[in-house]
Motif scaffolding. Structure first.
Motif, PDB file in Angstrom:
ATOM      1  N   LYS A   1       1.242  22.103 -17.069  1.00  0.00           N
ATOM      2  CA  LYS A   1       0.597  20.930 -16.833  1.00  0.00           C
ATOM      3  C   LYS A   1      -0.683  21.401 -15.910  1.00  0.00           C
ATOM      4  N   LYS A   2      -1.774  20.878 -16.292  1.00  0.00           N
ATOM      5  CA  LYS A   2      -3.061  21.344 -15.611  1.00  0.00           C
ATOM      6  C   LYS A   2      -3.721  20.236 -15.340  1.00  0.00           C
ATOM      7  N   ALA A   3      -4.278  20.120 -14.114  1.00  0.00           N
ATOM      8  CA  ALA A   3      -5.423  19.310 -13.537  1.00  0.00           C
ATOM      9  C   ALA A   3      -6.370  19.027 -14.662  1.00  0.00           C
TER      10      ALA A   3
ATOM     11  N   LYS B   1     -10.149  16.432 -15.485  1.00  0.00           N
ATOM     12  CA  LYS B   1     -11.279  15.574 -15.123  1.00  0.00           C
ATOM     13  C   LYS B   1     -11.168  14.628 -16.092  1.00  0.00           C
TER      14      LYS B   1
ATOM     15  N   GLU C   1      -4.777  12.149 -14.710  1.00  0.00           N
ATOM     16  CA  GLU C   1      -4.990  13.177 -13.644  1.00  0.00           C
ATOM     17  C   GLU C   1      -4.741  14.603 -14.225  1.00  0.00           C
ATOM     18  N   ASN C   2      -3.859  14.726 -15.288  1.00  0.00           N
ATOM     19  CA  ASN C   2      -3.313  15.973 -15.918  1.00  0.00           C
ATOM     20  C   ASN C   2      -3.210  15.700 -17.377  1.00  0.00           C
TER      21      ASN C   2
ATOM     22  N   ASN D   1      -0.506  11.342 -17.440  1.00  0.00           N
ATOM     23  CA  ASN D   1      -0.754  12.757 -18.197  1.00  0.00           C
ATOM     24  C   ASN D   1      -1.200  12.618 -19.700  1.00  0.00           C
TER      25      ASN D   1
END
Length: 127
Positions: free
Chosen positions: A29-31, A33, A38-39, A79
Motif C-alpha cells: 500500500k503506497k500513498a 497523489k 489516498e493510496n 484505495n
C-alpha cells in the motif's frame, strides 16, 4: 483466522474465479497523489503451476514466468486497487516441436484494456 476464511475474504475483493488460477503472494500500500484516493493497494498474484487444460495431454514442462501484468480493478475504501499478475509460460511438445504457450486471460481482463472485465463493465455502464 484460518486459511479458508482468509481466502473467502480475498475472493470478495478479487475478480470472480481468479483464485482458482492464482495464489496471493503479497501486497503493498503506497500513498499517491490523486483527487479521490489516498493510496494505491497492489495485490501480487502468481499463477499456480497448472498447465492449461487444452495442453494437458501433451508433453510439457514449466518455462518460468512472464513479466507481471498490472490490471486495474475496483477501488477499495479510499484505495485504488491494482492486481499484479505474474503469469506462467510453458514449453509444450506439439507435432514434434517445442512451442511456448501461456493461459488465455480473456475471462478476467477486458479486451484491449488493462482493467478487469467487471470493472470495465461498471465503467461502461456509468458512462
Amino acid at each position: 483466522m484460518n486459511k479458508d476464511t482468509e481466502l473467502s475474504l480475498l475472493s470478495l475483493l478479487l475478480p470472480a474465479g481468479i483464485l482458482d488460477y492464482f495464489d496471493v503472494v503479497g501486497f503493498d500500500k503506497k500513498a499517491i497523489k490523486h483527487v479521490l484516493y489516498e493510496n494505491r493497494l497492489t495485490i501480487y498474484l502468481a499463477e499456480k503451476k497448472q498447465i492449461p487444460s487444452k495442453y494437458k495431454d501433451c508433453k510439457y514442462k514449466a518455462s518460468g514466468f512472464m513479466e507481471p501484468r498490472i490490471i486495474e480493478d475496483y477501488p477499495v475504501r479510499d484505495n485504488l486497487l491494482s492486481l499484479s499478475l505474474k503469469r506462467r509460460r510453458w514449453d509444450v511438445l506439439q507435432d514434434e516441436k517445442w512451442i511456448k504457450v501461456s493461459r488465455e486471460w480473456d475471462e478476467f481482463i477486458a479486451q484491449g484494456t488493462r482493467v478487469s472485465k467487471e470493472f470495465a463493465a461498471f465503467l461502461k455502464e456509468i458512462h
